[in-house]
Enzyme design. Structure first.
Site, PDB file in Angstrom:
ATOM      1  N   HIS A   1       0.841  -1.285  -0.273  1.00 16.81           N
ATOM      2  CA  HIS A   1       0.125   0.000  -0.067  1.00 16.81           C
ATOM      3  C   HIS A   1       0.894   1.350   0.101  1.00 16.81           C
ATOM      4  O   HIS A   1       0.337   2.572  -0.198  1.00 16.81           O
ATOM      5  CB  HIS A   1      -0.914  -0.032   1.219  1.00 16.81           C
ATOM      6  N   ARG A   2       2.197   1.265   0.186  1.00 17.61           N
ATOM      7  CA  ARG A   2       3.052   2.307   0.496  1.00 17.61           C
ATOM      8  C   ARG A   2       2.788   3.214  -1.154  1.00 17.61           C
ATOM      9  O   ARG A   2       3.165   2.540  -2.116  1.00 17.61           O
ATOM     10  CB  ARG A   2       4.530   2.067   0.606  1.00 17.61           C
TER      11      ARG A   2
END
Length: 281
Positions: free
Chosen positions: A210-211
């Site tokens: 998700h970064r």
């Protein structure tokens, strides 16, 4: 003597796991008044509510309901809404506790500091040394304006000292995420997630991604999905997907063929899934 009023501020999933043990510990002290504030940075059932339920965090006293936006817009909206909240709390709080490195962390720390409220940063001093990461900017700035910096590891303490932070402000406390992990491990064993996904006695791997540096670049996301797809030819891969990642895959027509993409999981289901995994990306 008036009770000590402490604001506990959370905004996104990683914050909830840090807030839970803090709230549990502070609740044992009747001389402390806790005001739990949820900024609403993560706001839906799968990204927020389920974590409050599973971790035993009470309903927030205040929910700013900010929602998704670009980094600048989201940070600005949180600052405006949080300042309005502070102006209504009387007498003024004694301490604002922020955790982690999300936009809610820097936004609320900055507003509290400008209102003369002391700020405590839990998980201070962690560094990636990559300023293209929005989270790295949040970490650096939050630490500079905090009055109490609670570190989870020795490298964090060294980073703060190297950056000129007064040693009297720094406290090596350990990791509250581990407190949450230890308190929930037994409960996670009762999860039926592996049964629901037909994973019992079968090898599998787990992907969590998700970064922004990984999912907000079509080139990087495409490379990563290619690696996962090649891995899936040898091992079943389970991917509980972040909504932003899913949106980007669709927008850039990046294939996830061969990978079991499922909806986001709660904390207990994800712990159980990790426990049985052969490999985790």
């Amino acid at each position: 003597m008036k009770p000590l009023t402490i604001l506990l501020i959370a905004g996104a999933r990683p914050n909830f796991m840090k807030i839970a043990p803090l709230h549990r510990a502070l609740s044992k002290h009747p001389e402390i008044k806790i005001i739990l504030i949820h900024t609403g940075q993560h706001y839906d059932q799968k990204m927020s509510c389920v974590f409050f339920d599973e971790l035993g965090i009470p309903e927030p006293d205040i929910n700013l309901e900010i929602g998704s936006a670009t980094h600048g817009t989201q940070t600005g909206k949180i600052m405006i809404a949080f300042e309005e909240v502070l102006e209504k709390i009387s007498p003024a709080p004694d301490l604002a506790v922020v955790v982690g490195d999300v936009n809610s962390t820097i936004a609320c720390a900055l507003v509290a500091a400008k209102h003369g409220i002391k700020v405590a940063h839990v998980e201070a001093g962690l560094r990636s040394f990559d300023r293209t990461m929005p989270e790295e900017i949040n970490r650096l700035l939050t630490d500079q304006i905090s009055d109490f910096l609670f570190c989870t590891e020795d490298s964090a303490l060294k980073n703060l000292l190297r950056e000129g932070i007064d040693p009297k402000k720094i406290f090596f406390t350990g990791n509250v995420m581990i407190d949450t992990l230890l308190s929930q491990t037994k409960k996670a064993e009762t999860s039926r997630i592996r049964h629901r996904l037909c994973l019992l006695k079968k090898p599998y791997g787990v992907i969590t991604l998700h970064r922004p540096s990984n999912v907000d670049s079509p080139e990087m996301l495409s490379k990563l999905m290619d690696i996962f797809q090649k891995t899936s030819q040898h091992l079943r891969m389970i991917f509980p997907i972040h909504p932003r990642t899913q949106k980007n895959l669709a927008a850039w027509s990046i294939s996830s063929a061969g990978i079991d993409v499922i909806e986001p999981l709660g904390y207990l289901d994800f712990l159980n899934l990790l426990e049985g995994a052969r490999i985790v990306f």
